[in-house]
Design a protein around this motif. Structure first.
Motif, PDB file in Angstrom:
ATOM      1  N   PHE A   1     -50.140  77.780  10.146  1.00  8.17           N
ATOM      2  CA  PHE A   1     -51.478  77.415   9.679  1.00  8.17           C
ATOM      3  C   PHE A   1     -51.687  76.783  11.094  1.00  8.17           C
ATOM      4  O   PHE A   1     -53.581  76.848  11.495  1.00  8.17           O
ATOM      5  CB  PHE A   1     -51.937  77.149   8.893  1.00  8.17           C
ATOM      6  N   ALA A   2     -50.975  75.744  11.461  1.00  6.26           N
ATOM      7  CA  ALA A   2     -50.807  74.791  12.252  1.00  6.26           C
ATOM      8  C   ALA A   2     -51.680  75.164  13.743  1.00  6.26           C
ATOM      9  O   ALA A   2     -52.638  74.743  14.755  1.00  6.26           O
ATOM     10  CB  ALA A   2     -50.004  74.040  12.000  1.00  6.26           C
ATOM     11  N   LYS A   3     -50.210  76.504  14.037  1.00  2.00           N
ATOM     12  CA  LYS A   3     -50.174  76.611  15.208  1.00  2.00           C
ATOM     13  C   LYS A   3     -51.557  77.597  15.687  1.00  2.00           C
ATOM     14  O   LYS A   3     -52.671  77.590  16.370  1.00  2.00           O
ATOM     15  CB  LYS A   3     -48.973  77.938  15.316  1.00  2.00           C
ATOM     16  N   LYS A   4     -52.375  78.603  14.337  1.00  7.14           N
ATOM     17  CA  LYS A   4     -53.768  79.271  14.552  1.00  7.14           C
ATOM     18  C   LYS A   4     -54.408  78.017  14.782  1.00  7.14           C
ATOM     19  O   LYS A   4     -55.643  78.507  15.728  1.00  7.14           O
ATOM     20  CB  LYS A   4     -53.437  80.011  13.490  1.00  7.14           C
ATOM     21  N   LYS A   5     -54.761  77.109  14.175  1.00 10.38           N
ATOM     22  CA  LYS A   5     -55.798  76.231  14.328  1.00 10.38           C
ATOM     23  C   LYS A   5     -55.573  75.291  15.482  1.00 10.38           C
ATOM     24  O   LYS A   5     -56.265  73.760  15.494  1.00 10.38           O
ATOM     25  CB  LYS A   5     -55.925  75.343  12.948  1.00 10.38           C
TER      26      LYS A   5
END
Length: 574
Positions: A208-212
């Motif tokens: 999730f952090a990578k996507k955001k």
């Protein structure tokens, strides 16, 4: 208990010489490293200097893209998100990790832990209905759910979506969730298969952090929770787990969250915290709430941000743990008596015990205690909600999950993995299950499973036990399954200065060829161990009889002074 000493294989001389030259270590260390899969300079660099950059891309995990997109959609729609987890250490740390992360970026997040006694293991109907009745659009299930087919179908009917984050072995059918994250799925190409449940949760927030576009370094604050799950759930400390454990230990030793800091204070750990400290001191305290009362208390402790509040919560958890120990001791005593009575009638390959009033919260611990004494695949059952429910534990290299699966026609449900499992069945089917399980174990078990094995890395002379050698061994940590603490054999010695501590432990020195050992030898629980019908270990040590010894090299700190000690695993007299 009698142990079998098994010498680990010797690598070829050419391989030992090659690695020893490349990284400038002696043949003993080179052979130990090769046995741990380290055969080149680059592998040694990764092993001795783990780096978070070596973590795998979380999107390699099957369904990860769908999971991240569903969380994004929930936030965009302003849906309520429920973080749901099991009541053990792995489950509660996973819930604390994912809940804390999501709560930091989105307000409409809550958590749910099932009641061990009213709901049982895994996703419950009560939990699903709780989500629906309280308008949660998305449930993220952690450390459970891989077999919750009916419960996920019910959730869909009630308008609730599920993301499953599990690490247990899937069945033939997967739940119809939005995403099922489990590296053990046959169609999952994720390179590392041994993550803990909390580890799968970490990969979800990493994705999730990578996507955001969030800074990944912000996730490292959660590694103290993750190392607790890795240690307490006894997953292999290899590959990705070893990297996460390495940095998690750094975090828990230097900047632990308030809840873990409070537990460390209650545990009175005054040295650098290692994996064994988590397994024997921190983990049981977190587990205690879910065993005897409700694991919600443990999650509330782990998500605390105020140290004074956390200290008060840790005190309550510690009191529950003291009660748990009393239950554990009493039930273990009863179990031993039952086994002794059975032994008079027949020779058994397995242990399956049932007593309706045993406390459900400690039967897993009791199963482990029975293995320590009798060393057989063991299942301890008690009555709960008009059913027999149990915990299974296994001996080294015997797959108890597969053995239970062969008895599935007698069971209502079961789940777990090679060394630990849970099961539920009708009380009236317990005798049939005892008989069938014994037959299965008798057919499957091999001679190597009947006695505990101590795997010895190498033989040392006394003059090889020194700080230079120990300092290199320390860099091989963190130790655990898959990367065991090195065990050494020292042969043809005799004892001096034998002292009995607290009526059950031994402290002594050993002499080899006239040379007295530098480290003191400590044998925990060895004082009354019988080596002969008329003699204890203490008697034989004091007789100056020659013996061989195996143990682990440790550093001890007392009054600001450091000394090397040999933690004795076993002694064999001449």
């Amino acid at each position: 208990m009698e142990y079998v000493w098994k010498q680990k294989p010797k690598a070829s001389q050419s391989a030992v010489e090659k690695l020893g030259k490349e990284i400038n270590v002696n043949p003993t260390l080179a052979n130990m490293l090769i046995n741990r899969g380290v055969e080149s300079f680059d592998q040694a660099k990764d092993y001795f200097r783990p780096n978070l950059s070596q973590l795998h891309d979380p999107f390699l995990m099957q369904d990860m893209q769908a999971a991240v997109e569903r969380i994004e959609l929930a936030i965009d729609r302003e849906e309520k998100i429920l973080v749901y987890g099991d009541y053990d250490v792995d489950g509660t740390t996973a819930v604390a990790l994912v809940y804390s992360f999501l709560k930091g970026i989105y307000p409409k997040v809550d958590f749910y832990i099932p009641d061990r006694y009213k709901e049982g293991y895994g996703i419950s109907e009560r939990g699903v209905r709780h989500a629906a009745e309280n308008d949660f659009g998305l449930v993220i299930a952690l450390d459970c759910g891989i077999k919750a087919i009916d419960k996920v179908n019910l959730a869909k009917e009630l308008g609730v979506d599920f993301i499953i984050c599990d690490h247990h072995t899937p069945g033939d059918e997967l739940p119809q969730a939005i995403a099922v994250l489990d590296a053990k799925r046959q169609d999952c190409v994720y390179p590392y298969k041994e993550l803990s449940g909390c580890g799968v949760g970490f990969k979800l927030i990493q994705a999730f952090a990578k996507k955001k576009g969030m800074e990944e370094s912000g996730l490292y604050a959660y590694l103290d929770l993750l190392v607790v799950s890795i240690a307490a759930d006894i997953v292999p400390i290899t590959g990705e787990n070893r990297i996460l454990a390495f940095y998690g230990l750094d975090r828990i030793n230097n900047t632990p969250r308030a809840g873990l800091k409070a537990l460390i204070l209650r545990s009175k750990i005054e040295k650098e915290i290692g994996i064994s400290d988590i397994v024997f001191k921190i983990g049981p305290r977190i587990n205690a709430s879910g065993r005897l009362e409700h694991a919600k208390a443990s999650v509330e402790l782990l998500i605390s941000t105020d140290l004074e509040e956390a200290i008060e919560r840790a005190k309550l958890v510690d009191e529950v743990n003291a009660t748990r120990r009393n239950f554990d001791e009493n039930i273990t005593k009863e179990a031993f008596e039952m086994i002794a009575a059975r032994e008079e009638d027949a020779e058994w390959n397995s242990t399956v015990l049932f007593k309706e009033d045993w406390h459900k919260g400690v039967i897993g611990i009791v199963a482990s205690r029975c293995i320590e004494k009798y060393y057989r695949p063991t299942i301890i059952l008690t009555e709960s909600n008009a059913k027999a429910t149990g915990s299974a534990r296994s001996v080294v290299d015997f797959d108890i999950y597969e053995a239970i699966a062969e008895c599935s026609e007698l069971l209502d449900q079961f789940g777990g993995h090679k060394y630990a499992a849970g099961l539920t069945l009708s009380v009236d089917k317990v005798p049939a299950f005892q008989e069938k399980f014994e037959q299965v174990v008798k057919r499957r078990i091999e001679e190597i499973h009947r006695k505990p094995v101590i795997e010895v890395d190498d033989e040392l002379l006394l003059d090889q036990i020194n700080y230079k050698f120990h300092n290199i061994l320390r860099q091989m940590a963190p130790f655990g399954p898959g990367n065991p603490e090195p065990i050494f054999r020292i042969s043809n010695v005799y004892a001096e200065d034998v002292v009995v501590l607290k009526d059950k432990h031994l402290r002594f020195k050993i002499v080899q060829d006239g040379q007295v050992t530098t480290p003191v030898c400590l044998g925990f629980g060895m004082a009354d161990r019988a080596k002969d019908p008329d003699l204890t270990t203490v008697d034989m040590l004091r007789s100056r009889m020659r013996f061989d010894i195996v143990g682990e090299m440790r550093e001890n700190f007392f009054r600001d002074k450091s000394s090397l000690q040999l933690y004795v695993k076993d002694i064999k007299f001449d």
